[in-house]
Design a protein around this motif. Structure first.
Motif, short mmCIF file in Angstrom:
data_model
loop_
_atom_site.label_atom_id
_atom_site.label_comp_id
_atom_site.label_asym_id
_atom_site.label_seq_id
_atom_site.Cartn_x
_atom_site.Cartn_y
_atom_site.Cartn_z
N VAL A 154 55.53 -9.06 37.33
CA VAL A 154 54.78 -9.81 38.33
C VAL A 154 54.72 -8.98 39.61
CG1 VAL A 154 54.56 -11.98 39.56
CG2 VAL A 154 55.65 -11.94 37.30
N PRO A 155 53.78 -8.03 39.67
CA PRO A 155 53.65 -7.25 40.91
C PRO A 155 53.05 -8.11 42.02
CG PRO A 155 51.89 -6.68 39.39
CD PRO A 155 52.81 -7.62 38.64
N ALA A 156 53.41 -7.77 43.25
CA ALA A 156 52.81 -8.47 44.39
C ALA A 156 51.33 -8.17 44.49
CB ALA A 156 53.53 -8.07 45.68
N ARG A 157 50.96 -6.93 44.14
CA ARG A 157 49.55 -6.54 44.09
C ARG A 157 49.34 -5.68 42.86
NH1 ARG A 157 50.56 -5.38 49.47
NH2 ARG A 157 50.49 -3.15 49.08
N PRO A 158 48.27 -5.91 42.11
CA PRO A 158 48.05 -5.13 40.90
C PRO A 158 47.63 -3.71 41.21
CG PRO A 158 46.19 -6.58 41.29
CD PRO A 158 47.24 -6.93 42.32
N GLY A 159 47.86 -2.82 40.27
CA GLY A 159 47.39 -1.46 40.40
C GLY A 159 45.90 -1.37 40.16
N THR A 160 45.27 -0.40 40.76
CA THR A 160 43.83 -0.19 40.57
C THR A 160 43.58 1.27 40.29
OG1 THR A 160 43.61 -0.01 42.97
CG2 THR A 160 43.08 -2.14 41.98
N ALA A 161 42.60 1.55 39.47
CA ALA A 161 42.30 2.92 39.06
C ALA A 161 41.10 3.45 39.82
CB ALA A 161 42.04 2.97 37.56
N GLY A 162 40.91 4.78 39.75
CA GLY A 162 39.74 5.38 40.38
C GLY A 162 40.11 6.17 41.62
N PRO A 163 39.28 7.12 42.02
CA PRO A 163 39.61 8.00 43.15
C PRO A 163 39.70 7.28 44.48
CG PRO A 163 37.34 8.32 42.42
CD PRO A 163 37.99 7.47 41.39
N ASP A 164 39.02 6.15 44.61
CA ASP A 164 39.04 5.43 45.89
C ASP A 164 39.88 4.16 45.82
OD1 ASP A 164 37.24 7.28 47.01
OD2 ASP A 164 35.55 6.24 46.07
N ALA A 165 40.63 4.00 44.74
CA ALA A 165 41.40 2.77 44.56
C ALA A 165 42.84 2.96 45.06
CB ALA A 165 41.40 2.37 43.09
N ALA A 168 48.93 2.73 41.90
CA ALA A 168 49.94 1.98 41.17
C ALA A 168 50.12 0.58 41.76
CB ALA A 168 51.26 2.74 41.21
N ALA A 169 50.62 -0.32 40.90
CA ALA A 169 50.91 -1.68 41.35
C ALA A 169 52.00 -1.65 42.41
CB ALA A 169 51.35 -2.52 40.15
N HIS A 170 51.96 -2.63 43.29
CA HIS A 170 52.94 -2.75 44.36
C HIS A 170 53.89 -3.89 44.03
CE1 HIS A 170 54.77 -2.87 48.31
NE2 HIS A 170 54.42 -4.14 48.44
#
Length: 257
Positions: A154-165, A168-170
């Motif tokens: 259960v991350p506080a914020r999910p990870g996002t992919a891509g050069p401008d994202a 890793a999840a927080h």
């Protein structure tokens, strides 16, 4: 009711933890008085070093209660005790109890006691921790003889992919929301006989648990703070008094065993 004649529970918490005291007070209600002490702030060190420092200073920190008579003490920091393993954790708590002159248990030992009292042998671990600490937690429970069916991160914020994202999840237990907890659990198919264990004293869980009870009234639900409050009432000999419905539910289940 004489407020000051009630059993006294000491709770030791990390300095930034916003959750433990409110949850203990809500869970225990009018049956016990709660007194707290906080671990020192450790600026500039990593998470593991911080947790190791907590274990190093804990014996002396219990002395910060002074001559205050306590009926029990809970160390409300699961993560630092995962580093010790089940046997090391148990031995440490025994040493602390002798030093303090009253029963002292980590939240991890309280969970193990609750599992034994409830006949729980299978867990699904719901973790707000970084992956390495989640793995350490899972190893702790497995070394204690429990089967971990699966892990729900259960991350506080999910990870996002891509050069401008954001990448890793927080992970931060202190800011995980009820909606985030419920969403991650609903995404999984859980075995019928697995108990849900929400690890960590800093992730607020009471609202999420209340919703899960409505959805699955027969499933065992455990958290670090809930198991610790159950243990504290038990060891202090408290059998009555107003307390949270989740604690009453856990007590009824343990009596049926």
């Amino acid at each position: 009711m004489d407020l000051f004649s009630l059993p006294r529970l000491g709770v030791v918490v990390p300095p930034e933890n916003p959750t433990a005291e409110p949850e203990f007070n809500h869970l225990l209600g009018t049956a016990m008085n709660v007194y707290t002490s906080r671990f020192p702030v450790t600026p500039g060190v990593g998470l593991r070093a911080m947790l190791e420092t907590y274990n190093e200073v804990l014996p002396a920190l219990l002395g910060s209660f002074g001559a205050l008579r306590l009926d029990a003490v809970v160390v409300a920091c699961s993560a630092s005790h995962y580093l010790l393993g089940p046997e090391g954790d148990r031995a440490f708590c025994d040493e602390l109890s002798e030093r303090a002159g009253c029963p002292v248990r980590s939240s991890t030992q309280a969970i193990l006691t609750a599992c034994e009292g409830l006949g729980v042998t299978r867990l699904t671990l719901v973790s707000p921790y970084q992956p390495w600490l989640t793995d350490t937690s899972r190893a702790f429970w497995e070394r204690a003889g429990l089967t971990v069916d699966q892990v729900v991160l259960v991350p506080a914020r999910p990870g996002t992919a891509g050069p401008d994202a954001g990448g890793a999840a927080h992970f931060d237990p202190y800011v995980v929301t009820t909606g985030t907890i419920l969403r991650h659990i609903r995404e999984r198919e859980l075995p019928a006989d697995t108990a849900l264990l929400f690890t960590g004293t800093g992730m607020g869980t009471l609202a999420a648990l209340a919703e899960l009870v409505r959805q699955e009234p027969r499933r065992t639900l455990l958290t670090s703070n809930l198991a610790s409050a159950w243990w504290a009432r038990r060891v202090a000999g408290v059998t009555d008094g107003a307390r949270h419905p989740l604690l009453r539910r856990l007590e009824r289940a343990s009596v049926r065993r």
